[in-house]
Scaffold this motif. Sequence first.
Motif, PDB file in Angstrom:
ATOM      1  N   UNK A 197       0.923  -1.136  -0.100  1.00 27.10           N
ATOM      2  CA  UNK A 197      -0.112  -0.061   0.000  1.00 27.10           C
ATOM      3  C   UNK A 197       0.890   1.240   0.019  1.00 27.10           C
ATOM      4  N   UNK A 198       1.995   1.111   0.167  1.00 28.72           N
ATOM      5  CA  UNK A 198       2.991   2.524   0.017  1.00 28.72           C
ATOM      6  C   UNK A 198       3.034   2.854  -1.204  1.00 28.72           C
ATOM      7  N   UNK A 199       3.243   4.074  -1.308  1.00 33.08           N
ATOM      8  CA  UNK A 199       3.318   4.838  -2.702  1.00 33.08           C
ATOM      9  C   UNK A 199       4.674   5.799  -2.867  1.00 33.08           C
ATOM     10  N   UNK A 200       5.048   5.901  -3.865  1.00 33.80           N
ATOM     11  CA  UNK A 200       6.375   6.763  -4.066  1.00 33.80           C
ATOM     12  C   UNK A 200       6.080   7.230  -5.506  1.00 33.80           C
ATOM     13  N   UNK A 201       6.017   8.683  -5.715  1.00 34.12           N
ATOM     14  CA  UNK A 201       5.899   9.022  -6.907  1.00 34.12           C
ATOM     15  C   UNK A 201       7.605   9.507  -7.260  1.00 34.12           C
ATOM     16  N   UNK A 202       8.053   8.950  -8.626  1.00 33.16           N
ATOM     17  CA  UNK A 202       9.033   9.444  -9.341  1.00 33.16           C
ATOM     18  C   UNK A 202       8.852  10.155 -10.578  1.00 33.16           C
ATOM     19  N   UNK A 203       9.839  11.034 -10.575  1.00 30.92           N
ATOM     20  CA  UNK A 203       9.519  11.851 -11.785  1.00 30.92           C
ATOM     21  C   UNK A 203      10.849  12.421 -12.570  1.00 30.92           C
ATOM     22  N   UNK A 204      10.649  12.731 -13.670  1.00 32.80           N
ATOM     23  CA  UNK A 204      11.904  13.563 -14.467  1.00 32.80           C
ATOM     24  C   UNK A 204      11.536  14.623 -15.017  1.00 32.80           C
ATOM     25  N   UNK A 205      12.375  15.829 -14.752  1.00 32.65           N
ATOM     26  CA  UNK A 205      11.932  17.257 -15.177  1.00 32.65           C
ATOM     27  C   UNK A 205      13.237  17.543 -16.131  1.00 32.65           C
ATOM     28  N   UNK A 206      13.020  18.090 -17.123  1.00 33.67           N
ATOM     29  CA  UNK A 206      13.921  18.399 -18.132  1.00 33.67           C
ATOM     30  C   UNK A 206      13.707  19.970 -18.368  1.00 33.67           C
ATOM     31  N   UNK A 207      14.968  20.486 -18.872  1.00 30.46           N
ATOM     32  CA  UNK A 207      15.043  22.176 -19.224  1.00 30.46           C
ATOM     33  C   UNK A 207      14.439  22.317 -20.366  1.00 30.46           C
ATOM     34  N   UNK A 208      14.298  21.108 -21.310  1.00 31.58           N
ATOM     35  CA  UNK A 208      14.022  21.305 -22.681  1.00 31.58           C
ATOM     36  C   UNK A 208      13.063  20.171 -22.801  1.00 31.58           C
ATOM     37  N   UNK A 209      12.073  20.294 -23.837  1.00 39.10           N
ATOM     38  CA  UNK A 209      11.188  19.249 -24.372  1.00 39.10           C
ATOM     39  C   UNK A 209      11.826  18.116 -25.358  1.00 39.10           C
ATOM     40  N   UNK A 210      12.690  17.248 -24.604  1.00 34.57           N
ATOM     41  CA  UNK A 210      13.512  16.330 -25.288  1.00 34.57           C
ATOM     42  C   UNK A 210      13.047  14.845 -24.878  1.00 34.57           C
ATOM     43  N   UNK A 211      12.133  14.633 -24.167  1.00 33.82           N
ATOM     44  CA  UNK A 211      11.676  13.277 -23.764  1.00 33.82           C
ATOM     45  C   UNK A 211      11.125  12.778 -24.772  1.00 33.82           C
ATOM     46  N   UNK A 212      11.430  11.714 -25.479  1.00 34.47           N
ATOM     47  CA  UNK A 212      10.313  11.154 -26.736  1.00 34.47           C
ATOM     48  C   UNK A 212       9.951   9.859 -25.934  1.00 34.47           C
ATOM     49  N   UNK A 213      10.403   9.032 -25.171  1.00 32.38           N
ATOM     50  CA  UNK A 213       9.577   8.045 -24.587  1.00 32.38           C
ATOM     51  C   UNK A 213      10.339   7.666 -23.237  1.00 32.38           C
ATOM     52  N   UNK A 214       9.576   7.006 -22.452  1.00 28.29           N
ATOM     53  CA  UNK A 214      10.197   6.673 -21.039  1.00 28.29           C
ATOM     54  C   UNK A 214       9.933   4.971 -21.078  1.00 28.29           C
ATOM     55  N   UNK A 215      10.876   4.612 -20.188  1.00 33.78           N
ATOM     56  CA  UNK A 215      10.698   3.085 -19.686  1.00 33.78           C
ATOM     57  C   UNK A 215      10.555   3.263 -18.086  1.00 33.78           C
ATOM     58  N   UNK A 216       9.516   2.552 -17.690  1.00 35.86           N
ATOM     59  CA  UNK A 216       9.113   2.480 -16.195  1.00 35.86           C
ATOM     60  C   UNK A 216       9.191   1.039 -15.786  1.00 35.86           C
ATOM     61  N   UNK A 217       9.143   0.820 -14.335  1.00 39.47           N
ATOM     62  CA  UNK A 217       9.130  -0.641 -13.848  1.00 39.47           C
ATOM     63  C   UNK A 217       9.201  -0.461 -12.295  1.00 39.47           C
ATOM     64  N   UNK A 218       8.749  -1.529 -11.791  1.00 39.72           N
ATOM     65  CA  UNK A 218       9.027  -1.682 -10.464  1.00 39.72           C
ATOM     66  C   UNK A 218      10.079  -2.770 -10.052  1.00 39.72           C
ATOM     67  N   UNK A 219       9.988  -3.152  -8.852  1.00 39.71           N
ATOM     68  CA  UNK A 219      11.204  -4.234  -8.517  1.00 39.71           C
ATOM     69  C   UNK A 219      10.594  -5.483  -8.454  1.00 39.71           C
ATOM     70  N   UNK A 220      11.111  -6.718  -9.405  1.00 40.68           N
ATOM     71  CA  UNK A 220      10.615  -7.811  -9.303  1.00 40.68           C
ATOM     72  C   UNK A 220       9.058  -8.003  -9.083  1.00 40.68           C
TER      73      UNK A 220
END
Length: 212
Positions: free
Chosen positions: A152-175
């Motif tokens: 039930x614990x939740x942690x939000x992770x985020x990426x902020x960039x100085x310019x709009x250059x993020x075309x895609x992301x990969x996200x996953x938990x641990x096992x």
Amino acid sequence: MLVSHWRTLSVTSLTTVALLLAAPQLEAGLVIVEPDDFAAGTNISNAFAGVTLSAVGTQTGGVDVFSVAGPHASTGSFVFGHDPTVLDPFDWTRLFDYAQLKATFYKPTDFVSIDIVGLNSTSSFFSGRLQAFNSSGTSLEIASANALLFAGDVKTIAIHRPQQDIAYVLASGDTDFNSLDNLQFSAVPEPSSLALLGIGCAAIAVRRRRRR
């Protein structure tokens, strides 16, 4: 002749503005990609404006992403999954690339976040990660959820960039300790739409000044 031409321009401008406002567009601001918007087992790979979701890795069994019921979620009751019938979390370790959630944006963005949710009483200090790439596939940045997340614990992770250059992301938990929920990213409207809207508004303003 000049008056006739101006009236034509004004009508055209007004029509352009009306069409732009009426057309479905990706508005500037934060886009929330939420599994709870759909019933359990729904394929949500192409269900959201501005982004395509896919499953990548050696243990996905397919490329589609589904809304699946989880014992815990950061919002509502559903999380992201790569099996439409059961909760099979997106999981990644430092040794094996089992399954990752890939979010490919129609237009590069400068902000992405996702929630890592604890599933059970077992946890590890590395509980999830988010990795951003540019359009050439070059890794830009990695954000890790280095925290003990129990059920039930939740942690939000985020990426902020100085310019709009993020075309895609990969996200996953641990096992099998964590699941993914509540993906968010920033979006801007099409530049061409903004330009046309600006032209239309400018024409209307000029017309008002000429009337005075």
